[in-house]
Design a protein around this motif. Structure first.
Motif, PDB file in Angstrom:
ATOM      1  N   CYS A 175      42.029  -6.487   2.239  1.00 51.67           N
ATOM      2  CA  CYS A 175      42.825  -7.772   2.709  1.00 51.67           C
ATOM      3  C   CYS A 175      42.861  -7.661   4.404  1.00 51.67           C
ATOM      4  CB  CYS A 175      44.298  -7.815   1.988  1.00 51.67           C
ATOM      5  SG  CYS A 175      44.292  -7.967   0.553  1.00 51.67           S
ATOM      6  N   GLY A 176      41.958  -8.428   5.009  1.00 52.07           N
ATOM      7  CA  GLY A 176      41.882  -8.166   6.379  1.00 52.07           C
ATOM      8  C   GLY A 176      41.414  -6.772   6.837  1.00 52.07           C
ATOM      9  N   SER A 177      42.212  -6.260   7.386  1.00 54.36           N
ATOM     10  CA  SER A 177      42.203  -4.734   7.952  1.00 54.36           C
ATOM     11  C   SER A 177      42.770  -3.695   6.924  1.00 54.36           C
ATOM     12  CB  SER A 177      42.631  -4.656   9.395  1.00 54.36           C
ATOM     13  OG  SER A 177      44.113  -4.871   9.658  1.00 54.36           O
ATOM     14  N   ASN A 178      43.640  -4.311   6.193  1.00 56.29           N
ATOM     15  CA  ASN A 178      44.218  -3.235   5.109  1.00 56.29           C
ATOM     16  C   ASN A 178      43.331  -3.078   3.774  1.00 56.29           C
ATOM     17  OD1 ASN A 178      47.130  -3.162   6.433  1.00 56.29           O
ATOM     18  ND2 ASN A 178      46.555  -5.427   6.363  1.00 56.29           N
ATOM     19  N   LYS A 179      43.198  -1.799   3.423  1.00 52.22           N
ATOM     20  CA  LYS A 179      42.416  -1.623   2.278  1.00 52.22           C
ATOM     21  C   LYS A 179      43.284  -0.709   1.247  1.00 52.22           C
ATOM     22  CE  LYS A 179      37.649  -1.710   4.057  1.00 52.22           C
ATOM     23  NZ  LYS A 179      36.503  -0.737   4.183  1.00 52.22           N
ATOM     24  N   LEU A 180      43.260  -0.988   0.023  1.00 55.71           N
ATOM     25  CA  LEU A 180      43.634  -0.312  -1.024  1.00 55.71           C
ATOM     26  C   LEU A 180      42.875   0.087  -2.148  1.00 55.71           C
ATOM     27  CD1 LEU A 180      47.071  -2.731  -1.582  1.00 55.71           C
ATOM     28  CD2 LEU A 180      46.639  -0.620  -0.460  1.00 55.71           C
ATOM     29  N   SER A 181      42.871   1.217  -2.583  1.00 53.89           N
ATOM     30  CA  SER A 181      41.850   1.601  -3.774  1.00 53.89           C
ATOM     31  C   SER A 181      42.579   2.171  -4.991  1.00 53.89           C
ATOM     32  CB  SER A 181      40.940   2.648  -3.085  1.00 53.89           C
ATOM     33  OG  SER A 181      41.496   3.966  -2.838  1.00 53.89           O
ATOM     34  N   GLN A 182      41.926   2.302  -6.136  1.00 55.29           N
ATOM     35  CA  GLN A 182      42.357   2.762  -7.313  1.00 55.29           C
ATOM     36  C   GLN A 182      41.115   3.453  -7.970  1.00 55.29           C
ATOM     37  OE1 GLN A 182      45.492   2.966  -8.349  1.00 55.29           O
ATOM     38  NE2 GLN A 182      45.137   4.085 -10.022  1.00 55.29           N
ATOM     39  N   SER A 183      41.261   4.669  -8.387  1.00 54.30           N
ATOM     40  CA  SER A 183      40.200   5.599  -8.813  1.00 54.30           C
ATOM     41  C   SER A 183      40.070   5.592 -10.317  1.00 54.30           C
ATOM     42  CB  SER A 183      40.247   6.700  -8.444  1.00 54.30           C
ATOM     43  OG  SER A 183      41.516   7.595  -8.885  1.00 54.30           O
ATOM     44  N   LEU A 184      38.843   5.300 -10.884  1.00 54.15           N
ATOM     45  CA  LEU A 184      38.733   5.510 -12.291  1.00 54.15           C
ATOM     46  C   LEU A 184      37.509   6.656 -12.485  1.00 54.15           C
ATOM     47  CD1 LEU A 184      38.984   4.563 -15.185  1.00 54.15           C
ATOM     48  CD2 LEU A 184      37.198   2.824 -14.941  1.00 54.15           C
ATOM     49  N   THR A 185      37.573   7.617 -13.405  1.00 54.15           N
ATOM     50  CA  THR A 185      36.586   8.607 -13.775  1.00 54.15           C
ATOM     51  C   THR A 185      36.258   8.379 -14.924  1.00 54.15           C
ATOM     52  OG1 THR A 185      37.923  10.335 -12.488  1.00 54.15           O
ATOM     53  CG2 THR A 185      36.089  11.130 -14.137  1.00 54.15           C
ATOM     54  N   ILE A 186      34.604   8.519 -14.782  1.00 52.99           N
ATOM     55  CA  ILE A 186      33.775   7.968 -16.183  1.00 52.99           C
ATOM     56  C   ILE A 186      32.975   9.371 -16.413  1.00 52.99           C
ATOM     57  CG2 ILE A 186      31.829   6.910 -17.033  1.00 52.99           C
ATOM     58  CD1 ILE A 186      32.941   4.517 -15.751  1.00 52.99           C
ATOM     59  N   THR A 187      32.974   9.707 -17.470  1.00 55.28           N
ATOM     60  CA  THR A 187      32.148  10.753 -18.011  1.00 55.28           C
ATOM     61  C   THR A 187      30.938  10.391 -18.758  1.00 55.28           C
ATOM     62  OG1 THR A 187      34.164  12.193 -18.068  1.00 55.28           O
ATOM     63  CG2 THR A 187      32.090  13.106 -19.219  1.00 55.28           C
ATOM     64  N   VAL A 188      29.657  10.866 -18.462  1.00 56.77           N
ATOM     65  CA  VAL A 188      28.636  10.565 -19.138  1.00 56.77           C
ATOM     66  C   VAL A 188      28.206  11.576 -19.786  1.00 56.77           C
ATOM     67  CG1 VAL A 188      26.293   9.374 -19.104  1.00 56.77           C
ATOM     68  CG2 VAL A 188      28.035   8.647 -17.707  1.00 56.77           C
ATOM     69  N   LYS A 189      27.864  11.777 -21.385  1.00 56.86           N
ATOM     70  CA  LYS A 189      27.236  12.868 -22.040  1.00 56.86           C
ATOM     71  C   LYS A 189      26.121  12.625 -22.444  1.00 56.86           C
ATOM     72  CE  LYS A 189      31.842  14.508 -23.636  1.00 56.86           C
ATOM     73  NZ  LYS A 189      32.841  14.867 -24.833  1.00 56.86           N
ATOM     74  N   GLU A 190      25.132  13.740 -22.493  1.00 52.97           N
ATOM     75  CA  GLU A 190      23.839  13.459 -22.988  1.00 52.97           C
ATOM     76  C   GLU A 190      24.166  13.653 -24.590  1.00 52.97           C
ATOM     77  OE1 GLU A 190      21.365  16.255 -21.062  1.00 52.97           O
ATOM     78  OE2 GLU A 190      21.594  15.019 -18.937  1.00 52.97           O
ATOM     79  N   PRO A 191      23.054  12.876 -25.129  1.00 52.90           N
ATOM     80  CA  PRO A 191      23.017  13.367 -26.626  1.00 52.90           C
ATOM     81  C   PRO A 191      22.606  14.540 -27.052  1.00 52.90           C
ATOM     82  CG  PRO A 191      21.153  11.693 -25.838  1.00 52.90           C
ATOM     83  CD  PRO A 191      22.047  11.970 -24.780  1.00 52.90           C
ATOM     84  N   PRO A 192      22.894  15.019 -28.159  1.00 49.13           N
ATOM     85  CA  PRO A 192      22.473  16.559 -28.639  1.00 49.13           C
ATOM     86  C   PRO A 192      20.843  16.445 -28.634  1.00 49.13           C
ATOM     87  CG  PRO A 192      23.628  15.668 -30.453  1.00 49.13           C
ATOM     88  CD  PRO A 192      23.986  14.713 -28.977  1.00 49.13           C
ATOM     89  N   THR A 193      20.372  17.405 -28.338  1.00 50.15           N
ATOM     90  CA  THR A 193      18.912  17.615 -28.492  1.00 50.15           C
ATOM     91  C   THR A 193      18.618  17.995 -30.005  1.00 50.15           C
ATOM     92  OG1 THR A 193      18.946  19.839 -27.747  1.00 50.15           O
ATOM     93  CG2 THR A 193      18.374  18.265 -26.108  1.00 50.15           C
ATOM     94  N   THR A 194      17.641  17.320 -30.567  1.00 51.34           N
ATOM     95  CA  THR A 194      17.214  17.639 -32.071  1.00 51.34           C
ATOM     96  C   THR A 194      15.809  18.156 -31.832  1.00 51.34           C
ATOM     97  OG1 THR A 194      16.156  15.307 -32.097  1.00 51.34           O
ATOM     98  CG2 THR A 194      18.291  15.599 -32.680  1.00 51.34           C
ATOM     99  N   THR A 195      15.938  19.459 -32.617  1.00 49.80           N
ATOM    100  CA  THR A 195      14.676  20.151 -32.758  1.00 49.80           C
ATOM    101  C   THR A 195      13.718  19.562 -33.870  1.00 49.80           C
ATOM    102  OG1 THR A 195      15.738  21.659 -34.421  1.00 49.80           O
ATOM    103  CG2 THR A 195      15.767  22.347 -32.077  1.00 49.80           C
ATOM    104  N   LYS A 196      12.343  19.655 -33.466  1.00 55.06           N
ATOM    105  CA  LYS A 196      11.352  18.792 -34.425  1.00 55.06           C
ATOM    106  C   LYS A 196      10.943  19.717 -35.695  1.00 55.06           C
ATOM    107  CE  LYS A 196       9.035  16.078 -30.985  1.00 55.06           C
ATOM    108  NZ  LYS A 196       7.952  15.693 -30.223  1.00 55.06           N
ATOM    109  N   SER A 197      10.831  19.416 -36.811  1.00 52.92           N
ATOM    110  CA  SER A 197      10.576  20.107 -38.017  1.00 52.92           C
ATOM    111  C   SER A 197       9.246  20.534 -37.962  1.00 52.92           C
ATOM    112  CB  SER A 197      10.870  19.450 -39.174  1.00 52.92           C
ATOM    113  OG  SER A 197      10.044  18.015 -39.196  1.00 52.92           O
ATOM    114  N   PRO A 198       8.734  21.675 -38.117  1.00 53.50           N
ATOM    115  CA  PRO A 198       7.587  22.173 -38.140  1.00 53.50           C
ATOM    116  C   PRO A 198       6.500  21.478 -39.110  1.00 53.50           C
ATOM    117  CG  PRO A 198       8.795  23.712 -39.583  1.00 53.50           C
ATOM    118  CD  PRO A 198       9.715  22.757 -38.929  1.00 53.50           C
ATOM    119  N   PRO A 199       5.303  21.235 -38.978  1.00 56.19           N
ATOM    120  CA  PRO A 199       4.266  20.471 -39.527  1.00 56.19           C
ATOM    121  C   PRO A 199       4.192  20.977 -40.941  1.00 56.19           C
ATOM    122  CG  PRO A 199       2.855  22.089 -37.904  1.00 56.19           C
ATOM    123  CD  PRO A 199       4.516  21.997 -37.831  1.00 56.19           C
ATOM    124  N   LYS A 200       3.894  20.131 -41.834  1.00 56.60           N
ATOM    125  CA  LYS A 200       3.786  20.388 -43.259  1.00 56.60           C
ATOM    126  C   LYS A 200       2.389  20.809 -43.486  1.00 56.60           C
ATOM    127  CE  LYS A 200       7.308  17.139 -44.699  1.00 56.60           C
ATOM    128  NZ  LYS A 200       7.621  15.898 -45.628  1.00 56.60           N
TER     129      LYS A 200
END
Length: 304
Positions: A175-200
């Motif tokens: 607002c003109g020369s005045n600044k106000l702020s509000q923070s918000l933390t976001i957490t990004v998780k990676e999906p679990p790694t899946t192991t491939k089954s051995p060939p049949k």
């Protein structure tokens, strides 16, 4: 007509230019009077309510309004703590009869993320920054944790969610020369790694081999231990049991022998020496050995 114009001119001269202040709810704000000192009196008003008054002797007087209990005067400035939305409005500082008009805008900034602040990769999310009490001319923008340039909107769509969205976001209100702020933390998780089954092979899946790889006739295991380990444990337990039985038997035999010995010792009585007591008279005491007496010589026989 000239009198009215002169009166308006005098009021304009007495009223100095004011300043617009901004504050967030539950925070602290300091309103500057516009002068650094005074000689006769100083007064602060919120609308028509008197907040504080200080005379030329330096004696303060506090008003009855609720805002007066949460504010105080430092030199000529008014300091307000725990700002509320009802504190917004017009403030007047009168120093030695000179009025300084100021305005206070109280902003309530609330940030949110939908569906939640914990997201997964390739998800979708919406960031919202809502500002209450915002005057005209103010701008609301979002600042990403990994970019320097803020967005031009109070709403941000994350489609899709990436690892660069992880961190603290800032909702900035300017607002003109005045600044106000509000923070918000976001957490990004990676999906679990899946192991491939051995060939049949031949229609059957090949199981991963462990320590028994290359040993087709591996012995069955119980609780992860081979059969010979269980045999060794059983033999060891058996030996321990036999040793315990032997110790118990020896202890019992020792106790029995000790009891028997004590019993035999208690039955024995002390024997006294017994001397033979006869009814015959005691032998006469032997004469003392001394000089031996000679027998008297026999008298001579005279003839009748």
């Amino acid at each position: 007509m000239k009198v009215i114009v002169l009166f308006v001119f005098v009021l304009g001269a007495l009223s100095a230019a004011g300043e617009d202040f901004f504050a967030k709810v539950r925070e602290k704000v300091t309103l500057k009077c516009g002068v650094s000192s005074y000689t006769r009196s100083l007064q602060w008003h919120h609308g028509n309510d008197l907040l504080h008054s200080v005379d030329q002797r330096g004696f303060p007087r506090k008003g009855t309004a609720e805002l007066a209990q949460r504010s105080l005067v430092r030199q000529t400035n008014l300091e307000i703590s725990s700002v509320r939305e009802t504190d917004a409005g017009r403030f007047t500082c009168s120093a030695d009869g000179t009025r300084h008009e100021h305005s206070l805008s109280v902003l309530s900034v609330s940030v949110s993320v939908h569906p939640s602040a914990v997201l997964k990769l390739n998800d979708e999310a919406t960031l919202q920054c809502e500002v209450k009490g915002q005057p005209q001319g103010c701008e609301v923008k979002w600042q990403s944790p990994n970019t320097d340039s803020p967005t031009d909107s109070s709403t941000v769509q994350l489609k899709p969610v990436t690892s660069s969205h992880n961190g603290a976001w800032q909702c900035i209100v300017t607002c003109g020369s005045n600044k106000l702020s509000q923070s918000l933390t976001i957490t990004v998780k990676e999906p679990p790694t899946t192991t491939k089954s051995p060939p049949k092979l031949n229609g059957k899946s090949e199981k991963p081999c462990g320590t028994n790889c290359g040993n087709d006739d591996a012995s069955p295991r119980l609780l992860g231990l081979a059969w010979w380990v269980w045999v060794a444990i059983g033999v060891g337990c058996l030996v321990a049991i036999l040793l315990m039985v032997c110790v118990i038997v020896l202890c019992v035999r020792v106790k029995r022998r000790k009891k028997r010995f004590l019993k035999m010792k208690g039955q024995q009585r002390p024997r006294h020496k017994k001397y033979c007591q006869c009814d015959h008279p005691t032998a006469a005491a032997k004469p003392k050995q001394g000089r031996r007496r000679e027998k008297p010589s026999a008298l001579p026989l005279h003839p009748a």
